[in-house]
Design a protein around this motif. Sequence first.
Motif, short mmCIF file in Angstrom:
data_model
loop_
_atom_site.label_atom_id
_atom_site.label_comp_id
_atom_site.label_asym_id
_atom_site.label_seq_id
_atom_site.Cartn_x
_atom_site.Cartn_y
_atom_site.Cartn_z
N MET A 131 -23.14 0.10 0.31
CA MET A 131 -23.76 -1.08 -0.27
C MET A 131 -22.83 -1.67 -1.32
SD MET A 131 -27.80 -1.22 -1.40
CE MET A 131 -28.49 -0.57 0.11
N ASP A 132 -22.67 -3.00 -1.30
CA ASP A 132 -21.84 -3.61 -2.33
C ASP A 132 -22.61 -4.68 -3.07
OD1 ASP A 132 -20.56 -6.53 -1.47
OD2 ASP A 132 -21.19 -5.35 0.24
N GLY A 133 -22.23 -4.89 -4.34
CA GLY A 133 -22.92 -5.86 -5.17
C GLY A 133 -22.42 -5.82 -6.59
N ARG A 134 -23.35 -6.08 -7.54
CA ARG A 134 -22.97 -6.09 -8.95
C ARG A 134 -23.57 -4.92 -9.73
NH1 ARG A 134 -21.23 -10.05 -6.66
NH2 ARG A 134 -20.95 -12.14 -7.49
N ASP A 135 -24.63 -4.32 -9.19
CA ASP A 135 -25.33 -3.27 -9.96
C ASP A 135 -25.73 -2.08 -9.09
OD1 ASP A 135 -27.25 -4.51 -8.41
OD2 ASP A 135 -28.73 -4.69 -10.01
#
Length: 228
Positions: A131-135
């Motif tokens: 999973m990729d993202g900011r948090d």
Amino acid sequence: MKKITIAIDGHSSCGKSTMAKDLAREVGYVYVDTGAMYRSVTLFALRNGLFTADGIKEEELRRRMPEINISFKFNAETGRPDTYLNGELVEQEIRTMEVSNHVSPIATLGFVREAMVAQQQQMGKDKGVVMDGRDIGTTVFPNAELKVYVTASAEVRAQRRYDELKAKGMEADYEEILKNVQERDYIDSHREVSPLRKADDAIELDNSNMTIAEQKQWLLDRFNEATK
């Protein structure tokens, strides 16, 4: 080989999604593009007139959140998952500059993040997920076995985004994209709910001067170390 959870965080347009998608395909894991989820909420808000000159109609968006269903389906042609909003393929629409210019204010809303995080945790409950993202490493999966924090200079990221849009035959202006990248960096790292920050146990990767192949190999090496 044990299944693990892989959390890839970092700034916008630094290649997180490409790295994450490639790794997921290579090792047979499920890939979840959390940025696409926030972009989908933004597209819904734009289509439904929830942006005004004064900002976002927050109460109406809060009330309509149950209407927003985001899913991913594997695209055999591209070898990657496409994003669907309420059953409609929106992969192209969510990548436009209009959505890019509106996504950060949506992503700062606590009730939006709460809804998305709940969906993301459900998607990753059985591990074997990238999973990729900011948090992801700080809020969604604080116990992920492999956490990576990706960064690159704003200029490099703007050029990549420009090249990506031009390759898709879409209109693009480098200066506008650079301004958008810098604004999103500020908003993402200064928001009250789940701000962008490097988890204490994350491995940092500055990929400003790396090719996609080099990034791919670097991440695969980290994966092999984490699953030994």
